[in-house]
Scaffold this motif. Sequence first.
Motif, PDB file in Angstrom:
ATOM      1  N   ASP A  61     -44.297 -22.136 117.678  1.00  0.00           N
ATOM      2  CA  ASP A  61     -44.127 -23.599 117.031  1.00  0.00           C
ATOM      3  C   ASP A  61     -44.081 -23.211 115.700  1.00  0.00           C
ATOM      4  OD1 ASP A  61     -46.655 -22.455 115.959  1.00  0.00           O
ATOM      5  OD2 ASP A  61     -47.761 -24.091 116.640  1.00  0.00           O
ATOM      6  N   LYS A  62     -44.009 -24.411 114.807  1.00  0.00           N
ATOM      7  CA  LYS A  62     -43.501 -24.241 113.424  1.00  0.00           C
ATOM      8  C   LYS A  62     -44.586 -23.511 112.472  1.00  0.00           C
ATOM      9  CE  LYS A  62     -46.192 -28.419 112.951  1.00  0.00           C
ATOM     10  NZ  LYS A  62     -45.956 -29.833 113.185  1.00  0.00           N
ATOM     11  N   ARG A  76     -52.320 -26.313 121.323  1.00  0.00           N
ATOM     12  CA  ARG A  76     -52.784 -25.250 120.684  1.00  0.00           C
ATOM     13  C   ARG A  76     -54.288 -25.103 121.085  1.00  0.00           C
ATOM     14  NH1 ARG A  76     -50.763 -25.422 114.431  1.00  0.00           N
ATOM     15  NH2 ARG A  76     -51.679 -23.338 114.434  1.00  0.00           N
ATOM     16  N   ARG A 101     -50.194 -21.255 121.819  1.00  0.00           N
ATOM     17  CA  ARG A 101     -49.864 -22.590 122.321  1.00  0.00           C
ATOM     18  C   ARG A 101     -49.565 -22.723 123.677  1.00  0.00           C
ATOM     19  NH1 ARG A 101     -48.472 -27.481 120.180  1.00  0.00           N
ATOM     20  NH2 ARG A 101     -48.504 -26.543 117.881  1.00  0.00           N
ATOM     21  N   GLU A 108     -43.530 -29.968 118.399  1.00  0.00           N
ATOM     22  CA  GLU A 108     -43.923 -29.085 117.508  1.00  0.00           C
ATOM     23  C   GLU A 108     -43.274 -27.587 117.673  1.00  0.00           C
ATOM     24  OE1 GLU A 108     -46.642 -30.990 119.473  1.00  0.00           O
ATOM     25  OE2 GLU A 108     -46.768 -32.294 117.701  1.00  0.00           O
ATOM     26  N   ILE A 109     -42.746 -27.493 118.713  1.00  0.00           N
ATOM     27  CA  ILE A 109     -41.943 -26.006 118.838  1.00  0.00           C
ATOM     28  C   ILE A 109     -40.709 -25.879 117.898  1.00  0.00           C
ATOM     29  CG2 ILE A 109     -40.940 -24.805 120.473  1.00  0.00           C
ATOM     30  CD1 ILE A 109     -43.796 -24.914 121.267  1.00  0.00           C
ATOM     31  N   TYR A 110     -40.739 -24.946 117.395  1.00  0.00           N
ATOM     32  CA  TYR A 110     -39.676 -24.589 116.522  1.00  0.00           C
ATOM     33  C   TYR A 110     -38.547 -23.721 117.125  1.00  0.00           C
ATOM     34  CZ  TYR A 110     -37.164 -22.835 112.278  1.00  0.00           C
ATOM     35  OH  TYR A 110     -36.490 -22.708 111.330  1.00  0.00           O
TER      36      TYR A 110
END
Length: 133
Positions: A61-62, A76, A101, A108-110
């Motif tokens: 995620d970010k 999370r 996660r 929210e995943i980057y």
Amino acid sequence: MGPRAYLVNFKLTVSDSKGRSVTRELKEGDASPLLGLGIGSEADATALGLEGKIRITGGSDKSGVPMRPDVHGPARKYVLLSRGVGLRDAERGGRTRKLVRGNQISEEIYQVNCSFDGEIPAEPKKEEAETKE
């Protein structure tokens, strides 16, 4: 924008069976088909300019929290780990509570890691050759 209008951006790291990998950035319209998919799911690779399928193998995620395949949903969670994704070198028999996660792709995943079933074509290195001169 409505309450569920998100601007979704993913960095997709795609690797093939020969060990070659490329990183592509997907924005809004191209990235939306990946929302809701889980680790191990297959998706169409046409948004990346490839013909075939990609299989999702993981991501983060970010804030850098890794996705873990055995934690369900997009949330999370603190999980008690003895080995595997999200834990480095636990003592023999030791367990540690770590933040991971879930296995579902959300807003929210980057970064999303994928494997490609074919071979990624070699891209010409024109820009790198021009910058070195």
